[in-house]
Design a protein around this motif. Structure first.
Motif, short mmCIF file in Angstrom:
data_model
loop_
_atom_site.label_atom_id
_atom_site.label_comp_id
_atom_site.label_asym_id
_atom_site.label_seq_id
_atom_site.Cartn_x
_atom_site.Cartn_y
_atom_site.Cartn_z
N ASN A 1 -9.66 5.46 -18.22
CA ASN A 1 -10.10 4.14 -18.66
C ASN A 1 -9.52 3.81 -20.03
O ASN A 1 -9.18 2.66 -20.31
N TYR B 1 -16.58 -9.76 -4.83
CA TYR B 1 -15.65 -8.64 -4.69
C TYR B 1 -14.59 -9.01 -3.65
O TYR B 1 -14.90 -9.61 -2.61
N GLN C 1 -10.04 -0.96 -14.78
CA GLN C 1 -10.97 0.10 -15.12
C GLN C 1 -11.29 0.90 -13.86
O GLN C 1 -11.14 0.40 -12.74
N TYR D 1 -14.18 2.77 -11.75
CA TYR D 1 -15.63 2.84 -11.57
C TYR D 1 -16.01 4.28 -11.27
O TYR D 1 -15.65 4.84 -10.22
N SER E 1 -10.44 -0.84 -10.20
CA SER E 1 -10.60 -2.25 -9.86
C SER E 1 -10.19 -3.09 -11.06
O SER E 1 -10.12 -2.61 -12.19
N SER F 1 -11.24 -6.16 -13.28
CA SER F 1 -12.35 -7.02 -13.69
C SER F 1 -11.75 -8.33 -14.22
O SER F 1 -11.10 -8.36 -15.27
#
Length: 529
Positions: free
Chosen positions: A15, A42, A92, A94, A101, A103
């Motif tokens: 990250n 999503y 980032q 999860y 994914s 954001s």
């Protein structure tokens, strides 16, 4: 040996590495869009060309409303499956799932418009390379197109609007609806099926119509396969997509494009009315010429009949005049008998001769009467021939009128095809001009935006020295003073600070001073003027 990392530590380092990328902008097609109960959205982003690469994306509920509002204001619809989008966000991982994914923070409206226009132009170039961009425009539209196949949704008002516009004209239009979804992004497959069913019924014309909507809801009409099906259709395809800001791909390959379905219906009615008026004019002209030819033929026939009748009368009168009457023949016979009575050898011989002459006279009289009857019979035959000639002349005149009418119909069809080709040429020229103006407007907007950004940076550059404690000196007319000698020439000068303007009085310059001194008027407080 390096120290082994824990999973959480590994995800943290990943990250951190992804965070160093900062805000990234990605272009792709939305797929598998799904909203959660909390309002999050999503979906997956895939490449427009290669659908193997994909990345998961999410729009949080706090940003979703603003993003969808911006899309609606720009006329781009909603973020549904099949939408081509350009978004900016941060990558980032999860941790609970170990999946990466994107954001999303915002959507790039201008980039999305440019991307869709570029995709449309790429599809047009591909169709042009296949040689089918103008294929449907070359299909002739019947002059009297009465059997209309309407490819539209049964749920909207398009069907009733088209039927009402055609029914009020009095022409025998028949409209058959082929239902299909038109608002969803996946509707292109249904539209192709409905279009194939309509073409199979061999109508005079197919009208693909929609009542209007945003540009995003019209994405199905930018489908390449649908545009190829319209371009290669054997019947003329008209499209009336509705109140779209920009023309979809289907409008560039159809036989003719209209803004709303009512305009297409009015164009159909106008074509039939023009044909009816032209046909009525041609029929009236043909009837006028046929009647004139019939009148001339009838007059000529009457002249011939009168001439034959006069000639027959003259011949009968001459025959009557050439034949002696029975009394004259008897008188002549008696005179001859008297003159020859003394020369005759015997009475029996004379009687025999007289009887013979009487017999010959009667034979001549009978022959004359037979000749008269023959003349009368010939006159009757000639009159009957004249009547037959008149009938043949009427039949020939009717055949000539029929042939002339057939020739007029053929000429009308040739004129219709020529008009269709000319209209197709004009439509192509107008489409090229429209595309050129659209591209020019996009370039002008980008130049204006860059100029505004440059001006904003200049204004920010001017404000930054004031915020650091500097002041800008101007004379009463507003002219900037850059030298100390220029300040001494004015009784009052203005000092511009970050929070206002102060009026200053320059101190008189002494021989020992190098620069003038400024004294603040009104207690040194800034003057808002």
């Amino acid at each position: 040996m390096d120290r082994a990392l824990g999973v959480s530590e590994l995800i943290g380092r990943v990250n951190d590495a992804l965070g160093s990328l900062g805000l990234v902008t990605v272009r792709g097609v939305v797929e598998s869009a799904k909203a959660s109960q909390r309002g999050h959205l999503y979906f997956d982003l895939i490449d427009d060309g290669d659908r193997q690469a994909r990345v998961s994306a999410a729009i949080w509920a706090s940003r979703r409303a603003g993003i969808e509002t911006a899309l609606r204001r720009a006329g781009l619809g909603s973020l549904g499956d099949g939408a081509l989008v350009v978004v900016s966000g941060r990558l980032q991982v999860y941790a609970p799932r170990g999946s990466m994914s994107l954001s999303i923070d915002r959507v790039e409206i201008e980039a999305m418009l440019d991307a869709r226009a570029a995709t449309r132009q790429r599809h047009l170039r591909q169709l042009a390379a296949e040689g089918i961009v103008d294929a449907n425009r070359r299909v002739p539209v019947p002059a009297v197109a009465l059997r209309i196949a309407l490819v539209a949704s049964r749920d909207g008002v398009v069907r009733e609007d088209v039927r009402r516009a055609l029914a009020d004209t009095g022409f025998a239009f028949t409209v058959r609806l082929y239902h299909t979804e038109v608002s969803t992004r996946a509707a292109s497959v249904q539209i192709r099926r409905a279009l194939a069913a309509a073409i199979a019924d061999q109508p005079d014309l197919v009208l693909v119509a929609r009542g209007g909507g945003s540009e995003g809801d019209l994405a199905a009409f930018d489908d390449l396969d649908l545009a190829r099906a319209v371009a290669t259709a054997p019947v003329p395809i008209w499209v009336a997509i509705g109140h779209a800001v920009d023309q979809p791909l289907l409008a560039y390959v159809a036989n003719c494009a209209f803004d709303v379905p009512q305009s297409a219906a009015k164009a159909l009615v106008a074509r039939v009315e023009d044909f009816r008026e032209g046909l009525a004019t041609e029929i009236a002209t043909a009837i006028h010429h046929a009647r004139a030819r019939l009148d001339r033929g009838w007059l000529h026939t009457r002249q011939i009949a009168h001439a034959i009748e006069a000639h027959s009368q003259r011949r009968l009168a001459a025959a009557h005049r050439s034949l002696p009457s029975p009394s004259v023949l008897d008188a002549r016979t008696d005179q001859r008998l008297t003159n020859e009575r003394h020369t005759l050898p015997a009475t029996s011989v004379i009687d025999a001769r007289v009887r013979a002459r009487l017999a010959r006279s009667r034979a001549v009289l009978t022959a004359a009467r037979s000749a008269r009857d023959i003349v009368r019979l010939r006159v009757r035959l000639e009159v009957r021939q004249l009547v037959d000639h008149r009938r043949e002349l009427a039949a020939a005149t009717s055949a000539i009128a029929t042939a002339h009418r057939t020739e007029l119909h053929a000429r009308q069809r040739r004129l219709t095809r020529a008009a269709a080709r000319r209209r197709a040429h004009h439509d192509a020229a107008l489409a090229a001009v429209r595309r050129h103006l659209t591209a020019a407007s996009y370039r002008r907007a980008r130049r204006d935006r860059r100029g505004l950004e440059l001006l904003a940076r200049r204004i920010e550059g001017l404000a930054s020295p004031l915020e650091r404690g500097f002041a800008m000196i101007t004379d009463p007319t507003g002219t900037w003073l850059r030298r100390a000698d220029a300040i001494a020439t004015h009784a009052i000068v203005h000092a511009h600070f970050v929070d206002g303007v102060a009026a200053l009085t320059p101190a008189r310059r002494s021989p020992t001073t190098t620069h003038p001194h400024l004294t603040t008027r009104q207690g040194g407080r800034p003057n808002d003027d």
